[in-house]
Enzyme design. Sequence first.
Site, PDB file in Angstrom:
ATOM      1  N   ASP A  58       0.867  -1.192   0.000  1.00  0.00           N
ATOM      2  CA  ASP A  58       0.000   0.000   0.000  1.00  0.00           C
ATOM      3  C   ASP A  58       0.890   1.223   0.000  1.00  0.00           C
ATOM      4  O   ASP A  58       1.881   1.258   0.739  1.00  0.00           O
ATOM      5  CB  ASP A  58      -0.928   0.010   1.227  1.00  0.00           C
ATOM      6  CG  ASP A  58      -2.204   0.817   0.962  1.00  0.00           C
ATOM      7  OD1 ASP A  58      -2.078   1.968   0.495  1.00  0.00           O
ATOM      8  OD2 ASP A  58      -3.302   0.300   1.218  1.00  0.00           O
ATOM      9  N   SER A  65     -11.030   9.505   7.794  1.00  0.00           N
ATOM     10  CA  SER A  65     -12.231   8.846   7.266  1.00  0.00           C
ATOM     11  C   SER A  65     -12.016   7.352   7.005  1.00  0.00           C
ATOM     12  O   SER A  65     -12.951   6.631   6.698  1.00  0.00           O
ATOM     13  CB  SER A  65     -12.706   9.539   5.989  1.00  0.00           C
ATOM     14  OG  SER A  65     -11.753   9.351   4.960  1.00  0.00           O
ATOM     15  N   HIS A  68     -13.098   4.157  10.481  1.00  0.00           N
ATOM     16  CA  HIS A  68     -14.312   3.384  10.820  1.00  0.00           C
ATOM     17  C   HIS A  68     -14.245   1.950  10.322  1.00  0.00           C
ATOM     18  O   HIS A  68     -14.938   1.083  10.830  1.00  0.00           O
ATOM     19  CB  HIS A  68     -15.571   4.087  10.295  1.00  0.00           C
ATOM     20  CG  HIS A  68     -15.862   3.830   8.853  1.00  0.00           C
ATOM     21  ND1 HIS A  68     -17.077   3.409   8.380  1.00  0.00           N
ATOM     22  CD2 HIS A  68     -15.048   3.911   7.776  1.00  0.00           C
ATOM     23  CE1 HIS A  68     -17.020   3.243   7.083  1.00  0.00           C
ATOM     24  NE2 HIS A  68     -15.812   3.548   6.680  1.00  0.00           N
ATOM     25  N   ARG A  69     -13.431   1.682   9.303  1.00  0.00           N
ATOM     26  CA  ARG A  69     -13.362   0.314   8.786  1.00  0.00           C
ATOM     27  C   ARG A  69     -11.944  -0.243   8.692  1.00  0.00           C
ATOM     28  O   ARG A  69     -11.778  -1.436   8.472  1.00  0.00           O
ATOM     29  CB  ARG A  69     -14.034   0.232   7.410  1.00  0.00           C
ATOM     30  CG  ARG A  69     -13.297   0.958   6.287  1.00  0.00           C
ATOM     31  CD  ARG A  69     -14.082   0.875   4.976  1.00  0.00           C
ATOM     32  NE  ARG A  69     -13.349   1.419   3.858  1.00  0.00           N
ATOM     33  CZ  ARG A  69     -13.167   2.708   3.603  1.00  0.00           C
ATOM     34  NH1 ARG A  69     -13.661   3.613   4.430  1.00  0.00           N
ATOM     35  NH2 ARG A  69     -12.500   3.108   2.542  1.00  0.00           N
ATOM     36  N   LYS A  82       0.373   3.578   5.577  1.00  0.00           N
ATOM     37  CA  LYS A  82      -0.381   2.411   6.028  1.00  0.00           C
ATOM     38  C   LYS A  82       0.469   1.145   6.119  1.00  0.00           C
ATOM     39  O   LYS A  82       0.375   0.391   7.087  1.00  0.00           O
ATOM     40  CB  LYS A  82      -1.550   2.136   5.074  1.00  0.00           C
ATOM     41  CG  LYS A  82      -2.692   3.117   5.218  1.00  0.00           C
ATOM     42  CD  LYS A  82      -3.836   2.755   4.277  1.00  0.00           C
ATOM     43  CE  LYS A  82      -4.923   3.827   4.368  1.00  0.00           C
ATOM     44  NZ  LYS A  82      -6.024   3.584   3.441  1.00  0.00           N
ATOM     45  N   ASP A 126      -9.001  -1.161  -3.787  1.00  0.00           N
ATOM     46  CA  ASP A 126     -10.256  -0.412  -3.843  1.00  0.00           C
ATOM     47  C   ASP A 126     -10.464   0.232  -5.215  1.00  0.00           C
ATOM     48  O   ASP A 126     -11.182   1.201  -5.338  1.00  0.00           O
ATOM     49  CB  ASP A 126     -10.265   0.667  -2.751  1.00  0.00           C
ATOM     50  CG  ASP A 126      -9.157   1.683  -2.954  1.00  0.00           C
ATOM     51  OD1 ASP A 126      -8.343   1.512  -3.886  1.00  0.00           O
ATOM     52  OD2 ASP A 126      -9.105   2.654  -2.179  1.00  0.00           O
ATOM     53  N   ASN A 127      -9.809  -0.307  -6.243  1.00  0.00           N
ATOM     54  CA  ASN A 127     -10.036   0.295  -7.564  1.00  0.00           C
ATOM     55  C   ASN A 127      -9.916  -0.747  -8.665  1.00  0.00           C
ATOM     56  O   ASN A 127      -9.185  -1.731  -8.549  1.00  0.00           O
ATOM     57  CB  ASN A 127      -9.071   1.462  -7.799  1.00  0.00           C
ATOM     58  CG  ASN A 127      -7.638   0.996  -7.923  1.00  0.00           C
ATOM     59  OD1 ASN A 127      -7.185   0.669  -9.012  1.00  0.00           O
ATOM     60  ND2 ASN A 127      -6.932   0.921  -6.810  1.00  0.00           N
ATOM     61  N   CYS A 188     -16.250   3.922  -2.158  1.00  0.00           N
ATOM     62  CA  CYS A 188     -16.757   3.964  -0.783  1.00  0.00           C
ATOM     63  C   CYS A 188     -17.068   5.386  -0.322  1.00  0.00           C
ATOM     64  O   CYS A 188     -18.022   5.621   0.411  1.00  0.00           O
ATOM     65  CB  CYS A 188     -15.766   3.305   0.166  1.00  0.00           C
ATOM     66  SG  CYS A 188     -15.660   1.530  -0.081  1.00  0.00           S
ATOM     67  N   CYS A 316     -10.021  15.444  -5.036  1.00  0.00           N
ATOM     68  CA  CYS A 316     -11.075  14.709  -4.334  1.00  0.00           C
ATOM     69  C   CYS A 316     -10.557  14.461  -2.917  1.00  0.00           C
ATOM     70  O   CYS A 316      -9.699  15.202  -2.451  1.00  0.00           O
ATOM     71  CB  CYS A 316     -11.396  13.403  -5.056  1.00  0.00           C
ATOM     72  SG  CYS A 316     -10.040  12.226  -5.082  1.00  0.00           S
TER      73      CYS A 316
END
Lengths: 351, 81
Positions: A58, A65, A68-69, A82, A126-127, A188, A316
Amino acid sequence: MQDELLRYSCQMALPDFSIAVQQKLLQAKVLIVGMGGLGCPAAQYLAAAGIGTLGLVDDDIVSISNLHRQVLYTPADAGQKKALIAARKLQQQNPQISIAALDLRLSSENAVSLMAAYDIIIDATDNIETKYLLNDACYLTGKSLVYGAIYQYEGHLAVWNATNTDGSRTPNYRDLFPNIDAAQLPNCADGGVIPTLAGIIGCMQANEVIKFVSGTGELLSGRLLILDAQTLQSRIIKLGIVTKIEITELTQTTHTSTISATQLKKELEQNIYHLVDVRTVAEHTTFNIGGINIPLQELEAQLTKLNSDTTIILYCSSGKRSTEAVKLIQKLAPELSVLSLEGGLNAWQQL
Amino acid sequence: MAVYKILAFGIAKDIFGGRAIEIALDERATIENLRSALEDKYSKLKQLSSYMIAVNDEYADAANIISTHDEIAIIPPVSGG
């Protein structure tokens, strides 16, 4: 029992498990690509279960943000890499295993060589572009890929490119989705995601890896599991035994031009850039750093709002949607000069 | 004509505006017929380029013939992680 095996005694007591199976786990090398909502729980359970070598890929930083997960990280980790934070915490969790923090972005240049040292790969990305890249690289190198994906309340799980008894390969991502337009899919941040679903699907990915390595149970190959977290209804779609796709080479990774948050902040006052926020209207209203707002999914229809007089900076929250936006503009209006804000507003707010 | 019930997954729920829709097609329509009828009605579905259609929990090829008793599901990719 040897001391180092003591922590695994409750899994070695399982039917089908034994010291020999535990030794297989300790010798296994698993590469996890993406240390977000799926990668965190998958890595935690694989570390706990004694997978001998974990590689964590990563290049992103922790943002508030995510918390939470992405349950390995705390507010104090915001702005940190990360891969490094995750490796440190997982090493504390299990000092007996070896963990490699790979702080880099997977690309068509490095994918095959990165994967070479590993037995099985987890797709916790995630992509779509990286999902295709992993899929194709696993196809070309003959490695199995444990696929996971989540959106809102829906989770998907499958094992691609497993070996059948006759040596043929099971279906892969391109059997289902040969050619996706990534700009049309919300992520997400746009559509939201229920955090527990990331935990459930991530754990299921770890579970598939344990089955693969130990040779126990039945792999979820040739099938796709779809889980609805709201009703807990799950279904398994049969995809067939053998892939019908032939992949001959990797799609070259497109490297989009970026501007760093530091540089943009320094040059913003000179008024030399035209800023475009490609997040949703709601996100733009809550906080923005100026410019106009064209949500990614409306970009194609509103392309005429952009002109070629000045360099356009797309931004973004994380840099992900703005990267998609840059690719879309490069395809549809190559005359425009566009850059993506690297790391998005997360990076901006860390300054 | 026959009326087919279609279940929506992922982003298809937003495109159709609900978890299920009904669509009228010829008797013994194929997956290909269904695909083009849906894409005519919902242009955003066409823009996805790739989505899977499953019939009775099994991947359906373009030439598969559907019946009104089938459970037909539109399954677009999801990309979060």
